[in-house]
Scaffold this motif. Structure first.
Motif, PDB file in Angstrom:
ATOM      1  N   ASN A 132       0.836  -1.208   0.000  1.00 18.48           N
ATOM      2  CA  ASN A 132       0.000   0.000   0.000  1.00 18.48           C
ATOM      3  C   ASN A 132       0.872   1.261   0.000  1.00 18.48           C
ATOM      4  OD1 ASN A 132      -2.416   1.512   0.110  1.00 18.48           O
ATOM      5  ND2 ASN A 132      -2.246   1.665   2.335  1.00 18.48           N
ATOM      6  N   ARG A 150       2.405   1.631  -3.429  1.00 14.75           N
ATOM      7  CA  ARG A 150       1.405   2.108  -4.391  1.00 14.75           C
ATOM      8  C   ARG A 150       1.193   3.607  -4.237  1.00 14.75           C
ATOM      9  NH1 ARG A 150      -3.521   3.627  -3.892  1.00 14.75           N
ATOM     10  NH2 ARG A 150      -3.821   2.723  -1.830  1.00 14.75           N
ATOM     11  N   ARG A 151       1.076   4.068  -2.989  1.00 11.68           N
ATOM     12  CA  ARG A 151       0.850   5.496  -2.743  1.00 11.68           C
ATOM     13  C   ARG A 151       2.044   6.332  -3.197  1.00 11.68           C
ATOM     14  NH1 ARG A 151      -1.958   6.920   2.665  1.00 11.68           N
ATOM     15  NH2 ARG A 151      -4.063   6.828   1.857  1.00 11.68           N
ATOM     16  N   ASN A 200       1.929   6.545  -6.901  1.00 12.38           N
ATOM     17  CA  ASN A 200       0.927   7.528  -7.321  1.00 12.38           C
ATOM     18  C   ASN A 200       1.484   8.952  -7.208  1.00 12.38           C
ATOM     19  OD1 ASN A 200      -0.895   5.450  -7.706  1.00 12.38           O
ATOM     20  ND2 ASN A 200      -2.051   5.850  -5.832  1.00 12.38           N
ATOM     21  N   LEU A 201       2.178   9.199  -6.096  1.00  7.62           N
ATOM     22  CA  LEU A 201       2.758  10.526  -5.879  1.00  7.62           C
ATOM     23  C   LEU A 201       3.820  10.832  -6.925  1.00  7.62           C
ATOM     24  CD1 LEU A 201       2.844  13.038  -4.082  1.00  7.62           C
ATOM     25  CD2 LEU A 201       4.514  11.864  -2.643  1.00  7.62           C
ATOM     26  N   ALA A 249       4.031   9.585  -9.946  1.00 10.31           N
ATOM     27  CA  ALA A 249       3.362   9.792 -11.242  1.00 10.31           C
ATOM     28  C   ALA A 249       2.747  11.190 -11.320  1.00 10.31           C
ATOM     29  CB  ALA A 249       2.289   8.725 -11.455  1.00 10.31           C
ATOM     30  N   ALA A 250       2.116  11.620 -10.230  1.00 16.56           N
ATOM     31  CA  ALA A 250       1.509  12.957 -10.211  1.00 16.56           C
ATOM     32  C   ALA A 250       2.575  14.035 -10.338  1.00 16.56           C
ATOM     33  CB  ALA A 250       0.706  13.159  -8.927  1.00 16.56           C
ATOM     34  N   ASP A 281      -4.627  14.092  -3.359  1.00 20.90           N
ATOM     35  CA  ASP A 281      -5.505  13.241  -4.164  1.00 20.90           C
ATOM     36  C   ASP A 281      -4.724  12.131  -4.862  1.00 20.90           C
ATOM     37  OD1 ASP A 281      -7.653  14.793  -3.386  1.00 20.90           O
ATOM     38  OD2 ASP A 281      -7.844  15.866  -5.303  1.00 20.90           O
ATOM     39  N   ALA A 282      -3.527  12.480  -5.334  1.00 20.13           N
ATOM     40  CA  ALA A 282      -2.705  11.484  -6.008  1.00 20.13           C
ATOM     41  C   ALA A 282      -2.282  10.375  -5.058  1.00 20.13           C
ATOM     42  CB  ALA A 282      -1.458  12.158  -6.603  1.00 20.13           C
ATOM     43  N   VAL A 283      -1.876  10.732  -3.854  1.00 25.58           N
ATOM     44  CA  VAL A 283      -1.449   9.745  -2.859  1.00 25.58           C
ATOM     45  C   VAL A 283      -2.606   8.809  -2.514  1.00 25.58           C
ATOM     46  CG1 VAL A 283      -0.762   9.432  -0.439  1.00 25.58           C
ATOM     47  CG2 VAL A 283       0.436  11.092  -1.880  1.00 25.58           C
ATOM     48  N   ASP A 284      -3.800   9.386  -2.378  1.00 26.57           N
ATOM     49  CA  ASP A 284      -4.973   8.585  -2.016  1.00 26.57           C
ATOM     50  C   ASP A 284      -5.455   7.722  -3.182  1.00 26.57           C
ATOM     51  OD1 ASP A 284      -4.877   9.620   0.515  1.00 26.57           O
ATOM     52  OD2 ASP A 284      -6.375  11.176   0.125  1.00 26.57           O
ATOM     53  N   GLY A 285      -5.000   8.070  -4.383  1.00 26.58           N
ATOM     54  CA  GLY A 285      -5.346   7.259  -5.562  1.00 26.58           C
ATOM     55  C   GLY A 285      -6.766   7.416  -5.943  1.00 26.58           C
TER      56      GLY A 285
END
Length: 163
Positions: A15, A18-19, A22-23, A25-26, A159-163
């Motif tokens: 998890n 993944r977070r 996401n960060l 990528a953002a 928002d990116a971290v939370d996916g």
């Protein structure tokens, strides 16, 4: 032999990875937040033309009396003759850059000012410009703009971290 030990098991590492992914990528594509910021800053900049103020909040230097007397319309509106400069504020957003400004050739002169004759002379020898033009900054971020932009970026990354 007596002893003690501590064992730590990391659960949920997938998890976290993944977070962080996401960060990352953002952060590699800021265009979505730059579009939001660009829209906001265009509106904020256009508001400055109504308020006749710099991003710092300082009022723009008033028009000279001689120019106001010759000005054919909008005599008491600074940086507004036909309204092109104030209405043509736009932005361009990419994955790594946001540009906010004007495509008017005279925008820089009004933003930064110009001394009499700093652009040369006419064919008749008259200075261009014919008099000093004071700087009347309209581009830039006010304190409120900075706060709004910081919040937009923070929201985007959260928002990116939370996916």
């Amino acid at each position: 032999m007596a002893g003690s030990r501590i064992r730590i098991d990391v659960l949920g590492l997938g998890n976290v990875q993944r977070r962080l992914g996401n960060l990352a990528a953002a952060g590699g594509n800021l265009r979505p937040v730059f579009v939001r910021i660009g829209e906001y800053l265009v509106g904020s900049t256009k508001d400055r033309f109504k308020e006749q103020r710099a991003p710092s909040g300082a009022p723009w230097t008033p028009l000279s009396e001689s120019y106001r007397e010759r000005k054919p319309r909008n005599k008491f509106k600074i940086l507004t003759l036909d309204g092109f400069l104030g209405s043509q504020i736009s932005y361009r957003a990419s994955v790594s850059e946001l540009l906010v400004g004007s495509d008017r050739v005279y925008a820089g002169t009004h933003q930064f000012g110009a001394k009499k004759g700093s652009f040369g002379t006419t064919s008749r020898g008259s200075p261009i410009p014919w008099g000093d033009i004071p700087a009347r900054p309209f581009l830039g971020l006010s304190r409120e703009d900075r706060d709004v932009v910081e919040r937009m970026v923070a929201d985007y990354l959260e928002d990116a971290v939370d996916g």
